[in-house]
Design a protein around this motif. Structure first.
Motif, mmCIF file in Angstrom:
data_model
loop_
_atom_site.group_PDB
_atom_site.id
_atom_site.type_symbol
_atom_site.label_atom_id
_atom_site.label_comp_id
_atom_site.label_asym_id
_atom_site.label_seq_id
_atom_site.Cartn_x
_atom_site.Cartn_y
_atom_site.Cartn_z
ATOM 1 N N PHE A 1 0.848 -1.192 0.000
ATOM 2 C CA PHE A 1 0.000 0.000 0.000
ATOM 3 C C PHE A 1 0.885 1.244 0.000
ATOM 4 O O PHE A 1 1.875 1.310 0.747
ATOM 5 C CB PHE A 1 -0.873 0.044 1.257
ATOM 6 N N SER A 2 0.534 2.242 -0.808
ATOM 7 C CA SER A 2 1.201 3.548 -0.717
ATOM 8 C C SER A 2 0.688 4.228 0.552
ATOM 9 O O SER A 2 -0.366 3.833 1.085
ATOM 10 C CB SER A 2 0.879 4.392 -1.950
ATOM 11 N N PRO A 3 1.374 5.277 1.045
ATOM 12 C CA PRO A 3 0.887 5.928 2.275
ATOM 13 C C PRO A 3 -0.561 6.401 2.165
ATOM 14 O O PRO A 3 -1.342 6.204 3.090
ATOM 15 C CB PRO A 3 1.863 7.099 2.454
ATOM 16 N N VAL A 4 -0.940 6.991 1.043
ATOM 17 C CA VAL A 4 -2.314 7.502 0.959
ATOM 18 C C VAL A 4 -3.320 6.350 0.830
ATOM 19 O O VAL A 4 -4.412 6.384 1.412
ATOM 20 C CB VAL A 4 -2.461 8.560 -0.167
ATOM 21 N N GLN A 5 -2.963 5.325 0.095
ATOM 22 C CA GLN A 5 -3.841 4.149 0.008
ATOM 23 C C GLN A 5 -4.045 3.545 1.400
ATOM 24 O O GLN A 5 -5.159 3.189 1.796
ATOM 25 C CB GLN A 5 -3.245 3.083 -0.928
ATOM 26 N N ARG A 6 -2.967 3.457 2.148
ATOM 27 C CA ARG A 6 -3.032 2.867 3.489
ATOM 28 C C ARG A 6 -3.903 3.725 4.421
ATOM 29 O O ARG A 6 -4.688 3.211 5.205
ATOM 30 C CB ARG A 6 -1.612 2.727 4.055
ATOM 31 N N GLN A 7 -3.752 5.037 4.287
ATOM 32 C CA GLN A 7 -4.537 5.943 5.142
ATOM 33 C C GLN A 7 -6.047 5.715 4.929
ATOM 34 O O GLN A 7 -6.813 5.589 5.887
ATOM 35 C CB GLN A 7 -4.165 7.388 4.801
ATOM 36 N N VAL A 8 -6.448 5.632 3.668
ATOM 37 C CA VAL A 8 -7.874 5.423 3.386
ATOM 38 C C VAL A 8 -8.282 4.019 3.830
ATOM 39 O O VAL A 8 -9.336 3.814 4.453
ATOM 40 C CB VAL A 8 -8.179 5.634 1.880
ATOM 41 N N TYR A 9 -7.418 3.063 3.536
ATOM 42 C CA TYR A 9 -7.738 1.673 3.876
ATOM 43 C C TYR A 9 -7.977 1.546 5.380
ATOM 44 O O TYR A 9 -8.927 0.892 5.833
ATOM 45 C CB TYR A 9 -6.598 0.741 3.437
ATOM 46 N N GLU A 10 -7.109 2.195 6.159
ATOM 47 C CA GLU A 10 -7.217 2.025 7.617
ATOM 48 C C GLU A 10 -8.494 2.647 8.174
ATOM 49 O O GLU A 10 -9.064 2.138 9.139
ATOM 50 C CB GLU A 10 -5.963 2.564 8.310
ATOM 51 N N LEU A 11 -8.974 3.692 7.535
ATOM 52 C CA LEU A 11 -10.243 4.275 7.993
ATOM 53 C C LEU A 11 -11.403 3.314 7.687
ATOM 54 O O LEU A 11 -12.279 3.092 8.528
ATOM 55 C CB LEU A 11 -10.472 5.641 7.338
ATOM 56 N N VAL A 12 -11.389 2.717 6.496
ATOM 57 C CA VAL A 12 -12.462 1.761 6.158
ATOM 58 C C VAL A 12 -12.388 0.551 7.100
ATOM 59 O O VAL A 12 -13.412 0.053 7.590
ATOM 60 C CB VAL A 12 -12.358 1.321 4.678
ATOM 61 N N LEU A 13 -11.173 0.112 7.379
ATOM 62 C CA LEU A 13 -11.007 -1.039 8.276
ATOM 63 C C LEU A 13 -11.537 -0.718 9.679
ATOM 64 O O LEU A 13 -12.223 -1.540 10.301
ATOM 65 C CB LEU A 13 -9.527 -1.436 8.330
ATOM 66 N N ALA A 14 -11.227 0.485 10.158
ATOM 67 C CA ALA A 14 -11.721 0.873 11.492
ATOM 68 C C ALA A 14 -13.247 0.904 11.498
ATOM 69 O O ALA A 14 -13.893 0.494 12.482
ATOM 70 C CB ALA A 14 -11.151 2.240 11.879
ATOM 71 N N ALA A 15 -13.830 1.363 10.397
ATOM 72 C CA ALA A 15 -15.295 1.382 10.311
ATOM 73 C C ALA A 15 -15.835 -0.043 10.313
ATOM 74 O O ALA A 15 -16.855 -0.342 10.959
ATOM 75 C CB ALA A 15 -15.729 2.107 9.033
ATOM 76 N N GLN A 16 -15.158 -0.924 9.603
ATOM 77 C CA GLN A 16 -15.641 -2.310 9.567
ATOM 78 C C GLN A 16 -15.536 -2.959 10.948
ATOM 79 O O GLN A 16 -16.442 -3.673 11.389
ATOM 80 C CB GLN A 16 -14.864 -3.118 8.521
ATOM 81 N N GLU A 17 -14.424 -2.692 11.640
ATOM 82 C CA GLU A 17 -14.252 -3.249 12.996
ATOM 83 C C GLU A 17 -15.383 -2.757 13.904
ATOM 84 O O GLU A 17 -15.957 -3.525 14.673
ATOM 85 C CB GLU A 17 -12.908 -2.821 13.598
ATOM 86 N N ALA A 18 -15.684 -1.470 13.807
ATOM 87 C CA ALA A 18 -16.753 -0.913 14.654
ATOM 88 C C ALA A 18 -18.092 -1.541 14.291
ATOM 89 O O ALA A 18 -18.905 -1.860 15.171
ATOM 90 C CB ALA A 18 -16.806 0.604 14.485
ATOM 91 N N GLY A 19 -18.326 -1.739 13.005
ATOM 92 C CA GLY A 19 -19.585 -2.359 12.569
ATOM 93 C C GLY A 19 -19.694 -3.787 13.082
ATOM 94 O O GLY A 19 -20.728 -4.188 13.621
ATOM 95 N N MET A 20 -18.624 -4.539 12.938
ATOM 96 C CA MET A 20 -18.681 -5.945 13.356
ATOM 97 C C MET A 20 -18.864 -6.060 14.869
ATOM 98 O O MET A 20 -19.547 -6.962 15.356
ATOM 99 C CB MET A 20 -17.427 -6.687 12.879
ATOM 100 N N ALA A 21 -18.249 -5.112 15.604
ATOM 101 C CA ALA A 21 -18.371 -5.143 17.069
ATOM 102 C C ALA A 21 -19.799 -4.853 17.518
ATOM 103 O O ALA A 21 -20.181 -5.189 18.642
ATOM 104 C CB ALA A 21 -17.399 -4.142 17.695
ATOM 105 N N ALA A 22 -20.576 -4.229 16.646
ATOM 106 C CA ALA A 22 -21.956 -3.870 17.017
ATOM 107 C C ALA A 22 -22.950 -4.988 16.703
ATOM 108 O O ALA A 22 -24.152 -4.833 16.925
ATOM 109 C CB ALA A 22 -22.371 -2.589 16.285
ATOM 110 N N LEU A 23 -22.465 -6.107 16.192
ATOM 111 C CA LEU A 23 -23.371 -7.205 15.837
ATOM 112 C C LEU A 23 -23.637 -8.094 17.038
ATOM 113 O O LEU A 23 -22.728 -8.355 17.837
ATOM 114 C CB LEU A 23 -22.743 -8.081 14.739
ATOM 115 N N GLY A 24 -24.827 -8.603 17.125
ATOM 116 C CA GLY A 24 -25.136 -9.566 18.179
ATOM 117 C C GLY A 24 -26.632 -9.704 18.303
ATOM 118 O O GLY A 24 -27.386 -8.839 17.826
ATOM 119 N N PRO A 25 -27.089 -10.787 18.917
ATOM 120 C CA PRO A 25 -28.538 -10.955 19.064
ATOM 121 C C PRO A 25 -29.102 -9.837 19.910
ATOM 122 O O PRO A 25 -28.515 -9.459 20.922
ATOM 123 C CB PRO A 25 -28.672 -12.320 19.772
#
Ligand code: GLY
Ligand code: MN
Ligand code: MN
Length: 454
Positions: A298-322
């Protein structure tokens, strides 16, 4: 001008009477030996009982669907309707035209009857060797009525074009019946979760194949197509095919959510967004996206965007549950994105929905027999519903920075990133089904390195 018949029908050579007679004789019986019952038949009876309980005293028709012409005398490949497959366990191309009927019977219950096309007789009629759509010598042997009964545990009657099916509520055009069928499919039974895991596992293999194929794909003028083909090979070899058209998007093509033209070249300095899923023979599909640096890093700018999407995905997955609402994981992921974009100075504030200019679509959906599963469910049961154990869904936030978006700094324009995983809701939370594929930038770089060096 004299009126001549146009004779535009089949251009096959007409058969002689002697040949037709010859074809009626000399065929040995060919019953299918052994145990035919589908493993899923253990589950389909209770699925039908669930449907029956919702429509006491009413006749229900659930058609598999009909063949559709692709061009001239070639049809599209046939895939039975998901509700039909779910209720019968039958998933083959030979199901075209078949209909499951639930006949009211007994106090409040139903008897299931499958209306199926019998095998073409060999001792009369020419269907078996002359009919391109249904003839055994053209499209292969189909089960006879008795064999279908042993396969499904459902009583069968012959489908007969001269005697139409009895009237009843038909799932093909009864919105209420269709919505109930979608809602009944929201919670997956154990067999379905296993099938979805199989779909995910084959999809993981397909993603590995794609990474191994990158040197050849990069060298091809339509590298995106090369990638689509490589994934399709795995999907077809291991399952029924792909569960939806593969999205292989290089560079700014990734900003088109459903880029399936796939006619672009790959740019080694840019990212590849691959959104693809294998559909099993049982017709369950995975739906996974990885965004990969084609250079391997990843280039620095690609990584920067990627890490924000990843953080959003982590937050989304953490909010799942019955007990969590379906909207919770969207809110959690989108909050992370909105705050990140505000920190970068792209948004003035994380409040409101201005971030949607850059995220475009919802960040997840139900998954099962259809990629966007249970789509006819009412909002109360889905969009405004509460998650329950056994539901399977995707979490797939993304950022799509259009190449012509003047609200963005130049270095961000043309970057599109989505990370999509498949999860099943469990008693305690959610289990990541697609965790065999790395998601972090470091994990992706190491994984690509191993596959490309290996
Ligand atoms: N592959 C379509 C979607 O992610 O919803
Ligand atoms: Mn999806
Ligand atoms: Mn997808």
């Amino acid at each position: 001008m004299t009126e001549q018949p146009l004779r535009t029908g089949s251009h096959d050579l007409p058969p002689s009477a002697e040949f037709q007679d010859f074809m009626t004789r000399g065929w040995a019986p060919s019953p299918l030996p052994g145990e035919l019952q589908l493993p899923v038949a253990r589950f389909t009876a209770s699925r039908r009982a669930g449907l029956s309980a919702r429509f006491p005293g009413q006749r229900l028709l659930i058609p598999a669907g009909v063949l559709k012409v692709r061009s001239n005398d070639c049809d599209h490949r046939f895939r039975p309707h998901s509700a039909y497959a779910w209720l019968t366990g039958l998933t083959g191309e030979d199901q075209a035209g078949h209909v499951l009927v639930l006949e009211p019977s007994g106090p409040g219950g139903h008897e299931a009857v499958l209306h199926v096309r019998p095998r073409s007789p060999r001792n009369g009629g020419e269907e078996f060797y002359r009919d391109r759509r249904y003839g055994e010598f053209w499209v292969g042997r189909r089960l006879d009525l008795g064999e279908t009964e042993r396969t499904t545990g459902i009583r069968c009657e012959p489908l007969d074009a001269r005697s139409p099916l009895p009237p009843g509520r038909n799932a093909a055009h009864d919105a209420e019946l269709a919505s109930v069928l979608s809602e009944l499919r929201l919670i997956k039974d154990a067999w379905e979760v296993d099938q979805l895991q199989l779909a995910v596992d084959h999809t993981t293999s397909g993603f590995q194949d794609v990474v191994r194929s990158l040197p050849r794909a990069l060298a091809h003028p339509r590298g995106e197509r090369w990638i689509e083909g490589v994934f399709g090979l795995r999907a077809r070899a291991e399952g029924n095919g792909t569960g939806y058209d593969t999205i292989a998007a290089s560079g700014a093509h990734a900003c088109v959510l459903h880029w399936i033209r796939n006619d672009g070249a790959l740019d080694a300095q840019k990212l590849l967004l691959l959104d693809a899923g294998v559909e099993t023979d049982s017709l369950y599909t995975a739906d996974i996206t990885r965004t990969l640096p084609l250079s391997g890093r990843f280039s620095p700018v690609q990584r920067q965007v990627y890490e924000l999407v990843l953080a959003a995905q982590e937050a989304g997955m953490a909010a799942l549950g019955p007990g969590a609402s379906f909207r919770d994981f969207h809110r959690a992921g989108m909050r992370v994105i909105a705050e990140g974009l505000t920190e970068w100075g792209i948004l003035k504030s994380p409040e409101g929905d201005q971030h949607r200019r850059y995220t475009l679509c919802s960040s997840g959906h139900m998954l099962g027999l259809d990629v966007h599963d249970c789509a006819q469910a009412r909002a109360d049961a889905y969009l405004d519903g509460v998650l329950e154990e056994g539901q399977v869904l995707t979490v797939e936030p993304g950022l799509y920075f259009q190449p012509d978006d003047e609200t963005l700094p130049a270095e961000l324009r043309g970057i599109g990133i989505r990370i999509e995983d498949d999860l099943v809701i469990t008693e305690e939370g959610a289990r990541l089904m697609s965790g065999a594929l790395p998601r972090t930038p470091e994990g992706i770089e190491a994984w690509m390195g191993e596959l490309l060096d290996g």
